[in-house]
Design a protein around this motif. Sequence first.
Motif, PDB file in Angstrom:
ATOM      1  N   GLY A  20      55.084  51.970  30.050  1.00  0.00           N
ATOM      2  CA  GLY A  20      54.206  52.999  30.586  1.00  0.00           C
ATOM      3  C   GLY A  20      53.847  53.464  29.293  1.00  0.00           C
ATOM      4  N   MET A  21      53.472  55.052  29.675  1.00  0.00           N
ATOM      5  CA  MET A  21      52.621  55.990  28.955  1.00  0.00           C
ATOM      6  C   MET A  21      52.994  56.093  27.599  1.00  0.00           C
ATOM      7  N   GLY A  27      56.025  54.607  26.212  1.00  0.00           N
ATOM      8  CA  GLY A  27      56.000  53.202  25.351  1.00  0.00           C
ATOM      9  C   GLY A  27      55.312  52.862  24.494  1.00  0.00           C
ATOM     10  N   THR A  33      53.188  55.603  35.755  1.00  0.00           N
ATOM     11  CA  THR A  33      52.131  55.945  34.637  1.00  0.00           C
ATOM     12  C   THR A  33      50.630  55.128  35.463  1.00  0.00           C
ATOM     13  N   ARG A  47      50.327  55.569  37.876  1.00  0.00           N
ATOM     14  CA  ARG A  47      50.825  56.315  39.615  1.00  0.00           C
ATOM     15  C   ARG A  47      50.498  57.959  39.953  1.00  0.00           C
ATOM     16  N   ALA A  88      48.579  62.062  39.080  1.00  0.00           N
ATOM     17  CA  ALA A  88      47.504  62.728  39.708  1.00  0.00           C
ATOM     18  C   ALA A  88      46.702  62.383  38.501  1.00  0.00           C
ATOM     19  N   ALA A 102      61.434  41.695  31.175  1.00  0.00           N
ATOM     20  CA  ALA A 102      62.877  42.365  31.894  1.00  0.00           C
ATOM     21  C   ALA A 102      63.696  42.383  30.442  1.00  0.00           C
ATOM     22  N   MET A 103      64.020  43.330  30.062  1.00  0.00           N
ATOM     23  CA  MET A 103      66.072  43.539  29.645  1.00  0.00           C
ATOM     24  C   MET A 103      66.697  43.296  30.179  1.00  0.00           C
ATOM     25  N   ALA A 116      62.622  53.829  26.924  1.00  0.00           N
ATOM     26  CA  ALA A 116      61.905  54.163  26.703  1.00  0.00           C
ATOM     27  C   ALA A 116      61.291  53.097  28.598  1.00  0.00           C
ATOM     28  N   VAL A 164      68.631  50.636  31.332  1.00  0.00           N
ATOM     29  CA  VAL A 164      68.478  50.254  30.276  1.00  0.00           C
ATOM     30  C   VAL A 164      69.567  50.760  29.296  1.00  0.00           C
ATOM     31  N   GLY A 213      59.267  63.045  32.830  1.00  0.00           N
ATOM     32  CA  GLY A 213      59.795  63.873  34.847  1.00  0.00           C
ATOM     33  C   GLY A 213      57.753  63.612  35.096  1.00  0.00           C
ATOM     34  N   GLY A 214      57.436  65.051  35.537  1.00  0.00           N
ATOM     35  CA  GLY A 214      56.207  65.235  35.845  1.00  0.00           C
ATOM     36  C   GLY A 214      55.216  65.304  34.834  1.00  0.00           C
ATOM     37  N   PHE A 215      55.466  65.449  33.857  1.00  0.00           N
ATOM     38  CA  PHE A 215      54.444  65.761  32.531  1.00  0.00           C
ATOM     39  C   PHE A 215      54.613  64.389  31.643  1.00  0.00           C
ATOM     40  N   GLY A 216      54.597  63.594  31.754  1.00  0.00           N
ATOM     41  CA  GLY A 216      54.470  62.081  30.903  1.00  0.00           C
ATOM     42  C   GLY A 216      53.161  61.428  30.157  1.00  0.00           C
TER      43      GLY A 216
HETATM   44  C1  LIG Z   1      52.648  61.124  42.342  1.00  0.00           C
HETATM   45  C2  LIG Z   1      52.853  61.071  40.540  1.00  0.00           C
HETATM   46  C3  LIG Z   1      51.941  62.479  39.859  1.00  0.00           C
HETATM   47  C4  LIG Z   1      51.802  62.420  38.503  1.00  0.00           C
HETATM   48  N1  LIG Z   1      50.922  63.066  37.459  1.00  0.00           N
HETATM   49  C5  LIG Z   1      51.027  63.678  36.574  1.00  0.00           C
HETATM   50  C6  LIG Z   1      49.820  64.430  35.693  1.00  0.00           C
HETATM   51  O1  LIG Z   1      49.140  64.620  36.279  1.00  0.00           O
HETATM   52  N2  LIG Z   1      50.310  64.040  34.314  1.00  0.00           N
HETATM   53  C7  LIG Z   1      51.372  64.098  34.314  1.00  0.00           C
HETATM   54  O2  LIG Z   1      51.235  64.306  32.886  1.00  0.00           O
HETATM   55  N3  LIG Z   1      52.249  63.406  34.314  1.00  0.00           N
HETATM   56  C8  LIG Z   1      52.034  63.263  35.706  1.00  0.00           C
HETATM   57  N4  LIG Z   1      52.994  62.467  35.655  1.00  0.00           N
HETATM   58  C9  LIG Z   1      54.302  61.673  35.579  1.00  0.00           C
HETATM   59  C10 LIG Z   1      53.907  60.534  34.684  1.00  0.00           C
HETATM   60  O3  LIG Z   1      52.729  59.382  35.503  1.00  0.00           O
HETATM   61  C11 LIG Z   1      55.616  60.093  34.244  1.00  0.00           C
HETATM   62  O4  LIG Z   1      55.846  61.030  33.586  1.00  0.00           O
HETATM   63  C12 LIG Z   1      54.491  58.632  33.040  1.00  0.00           C
HETATM   64  O5  LIG Z   1      54.193  57.819  33.428  1.00  0.00           O
HETATM   65  C13 LIG Z   1      56.001  58.706  32.894  1.00  0.00           C
HETATM   66  O6  LIG Z   1      55.821  57.083  31.900  1.00  0.00           O
HETATM   67  P1  LIG Z   1      57.143  56.408  31.631  1.00  0.00           P
HETATM   68  O7  LIG Z   1      56.346  55.406  30.363  1.00  0.00           O
HETATM   69  O8  LIG Z   1      58.126  57.138  31.015  1.00  0.00           O
HETATM   70  O9  LIG Z   1      57.453  55.603  32.334  1.00  0.00           O
HETATM   71  P2  LIG Z   1      56.662  54.213  33.787  1.00  0.00           P
HETATM   72  O10 LIG Z   1      55.224  54.542  33.794  1.00  0.00           O
HETATM   73  O11 LIG Z   1      57.428  54.432  34.799  1.00  0.00           O
HETATM   74  O12 LIG Z   1      56.959  52.746  32.797  1.00  0.00           O
HETATM   75  C14 LIG Z   1      58.690  52.488  32.183  1.00  0.00           C
HETATM   76  C15 LIG Z   1      58.222  51.579  32.094  1.00  0.00           C
HETATM   77  O13 LIG Z   1      59.622  50.759  31.825  1.00  0.00           O
HETATM   78  C16 LIG Z   1      59.003  49.111  32.471  1.00  0.00           C
HETATM   79  N5  LIG Z   1      61.269  48.870  32.805  1.00  0.00           N
HETATM   80  C17 LIG Z   1      61.643  48.980  33.115  1.00  0.00           C
HETATM   81  N6  LIG Z   1      63.150  48.590  33.196  1.00  0.00           N
HETATM   82  C18 LIG Z   1      62.600  47.845  32.474  1.00  0.00           C
HETATM   83  C19 LIG Z   1      63.720  46.709  31.787  1.00  0.00           C
HETATM   84  N7  LIG Z   1      64.882  46.594  31.818  1.00  0.00           N
HETATM   85  N8  LIG Z   1      63.279  45.915  30.547  1.00  0.00           N
HETATM   86  C20 LIG Z   1      61.541  46.368  30.350  1.00  0.00           C
HETATM   87  N9  LIG Z   1      60.905  47.256  30.926  1.00  0.00           N
HETATM   88  C21 LIG Z   1      61.311  47.861  32.080  1.00  0.00           C
HETATM   89  C22 LIG Z   1      58.595  49.637  33.562  1.00  0.00           C
HETATM   90  O14 LIG Z   1      58.239  48.313  34.702  1.00  0.00           O
HETATM   91  C23 LIG Z   1      57.034  50.374  33.544  1.00  0.00           C
HETATM   92  O15 LIG Z   1      56.345  49.815  33.072  1.00  0.00           O
HETATM   93  C24 LIG Z   1      52.899  61.644  37.349  1.00  0.00           C
HETATM   94  C25 LIG Z   1      54.002  61.305  38.046  1.00  0.00           C
HETATM   95  C26 LIG Z   1      53.752  60.562  39.867  1.00  0.00           C
HETATM   96  C27 LIG Z   1      55.026  59.527  39.829  1.00  0.00           C
END
Ligand SMILES: Cc1cc2nc3c(=O)[nH]c(=O)nc-3n(C[C@H](O)[C@H](O)[C@H](O)COP(=O)(O)OP(=O)(O)OC[C@H]3O[C@@H](n4cnc5c(N)ncnc54)[C@H](O)[C@@H]3O)c2cc1C
Length: 367
Positions: A11-12, A14, A41, A43, A45, A156-157, A184, A192, A317-320
């Motif tokens: 996602g964002m 990693g 990432t 989904r 806003a 997937a790990m 991540a 994980v 959280g909501g700021f990633g």
């Molecule tokens: C409705 C909504 C609105 C939002 N609005 C905003 C905004 O306006 N501005 C903002 O900055 N942020 C916003 N956010 C927050 C932002 O989207 C998240 O903080 C950010 O996307 C998190 O990124 P991530 O990479 O941690 O998680 P993710 O995007 O969920 O990525 C994690 C990844 O890990 C993978 N994974 C999980 N387990 C395993 C495994 N065992 N092996 C391999 N891969 C695995 C998953 O498949 C996934 O692709 C919003 C979130 C939501 C839900």
Amino acid sequence: MIYDVAIVGAGMAGASLAAAIGARAGVVLLEGEATPGYHATGRSAAFWSETYGGPGIQPLTTASGPMLRDYLTPLGSLHIGRAQDAGKADAFLRDFAGTGVALHRVDPAAFVPGLREAWTVGVMEPSCAYIDVAALHAAEIARARHAGAQIVTDAAMQAASRSGDVWTIETDAGPVRSRILVDAAGAWADIVAARAGVRPLGLQAYRRTMAQLRTDPGAPAAMPHVVDLSDNFYFKPEPGGRLWLTPHDEVASDPCDAAPEDIDVAIAIDRLEGVVDWHVAAVERRWAGLRTFAPDRLPIYGFDPAVPGFFWCAGQGGFGIQTAPAGAMIAAALLLGAVPDAAVAGIDVERYSPTRFCPRSHKLPSS
Ligand SMILES: Cc1cc2nc3c(=O)[nH]c(=O)nc-3n(C[C@H](O)[C@H](O)[C@H](O)COP(=O)(O)OP(=O)(O)OC[C@H]3O[C@@H](n4cnc5c(N)ncnc54)[C@H](O)[C@@H]3O)c2cc1C
């Protein structure tokens, strides 16, 4: 082959980290889904707001702004309330005094046509912007690849064990060996960790619902992002007079492919109708995603204090999205033992360390 760093989750978080370190280390980015960005990432806003998430998030958002420049489009954010919310506006302004974030009081009716007359309190945050999240995420994946990182999807790990200073990571795409394992995995970060024999940190995912509406009148393109000072909704204009609306819900959820509930969309519309006199003509699209928080709602960047070679990059959280460039720079410096980039040098990284959840780091009460 033994990689230097295996990052679980593309996602964002990693993807940005892989892009930041790809040229300096042998990196493999392991994604469980067929497509990176399928979960939180993809989904979001899609806005960048320096106040969103509070003063603990603001340094990361502000530092990320210049690095996001190519993906931002001006929007502005109008924080609104009713007479009884005047104290919340005062507290909001106090929270960000001295941070350099420009905020000023305004008459909200001047910015939102059809605003109901109860909404008299307004604070404008002019710097708020749209983020082109899909382009940003794709660019980080491409930057990681060009820097030499291997990106493996459908991987997937399932388990990881460490022998000497090397992890063997069992994935759906086969085993991977690496000196450092980065977590991540978004909503799955604690899972994980547990699969690697690391103590989970109490991360909790919460569902957030979004709806794209067609309204009469249509949402004016010049309208800012409108946020409730009491956290019951926000909405923003989208191309074609559409509106993106959320009831600002936070429903605790296990990690999953989150889906919206009818009731949350209905609550969102009901709240919107209490703010503006517009007619909701259609719900064109609805979706939900998981926002995953540490117990103190700050992200976690750093090596686990108990298990060598396990690095946390979680709890965004909501700021990633809006914090991703700064978060990646901080994580890269901690991971590689390097001097942090000047863009994040002034940020207190200790507050984001996983050691804050370690009982050994607790201070003894002073006598
Ligand atoms: C409705 C909504 C609105 C939002 N609005 C905003 C905004 O306006 N501005 C903002 O900055 N942020 C916003 N956010 C927050 C932002 O989207 C998240 O903080 C950010 O996307 C998190 O990124 P991530 O990479 O941690 O998680 P993710 O995007 O969920 O990525 C994690 C990844 O890990 C993978 N994974 C999980 N387990 C395993 C495994 N065992 N092996 C391999 N891969 C695995 C998953 O498949 C996934 O692709 C919003 C979130 C939501 C839900």
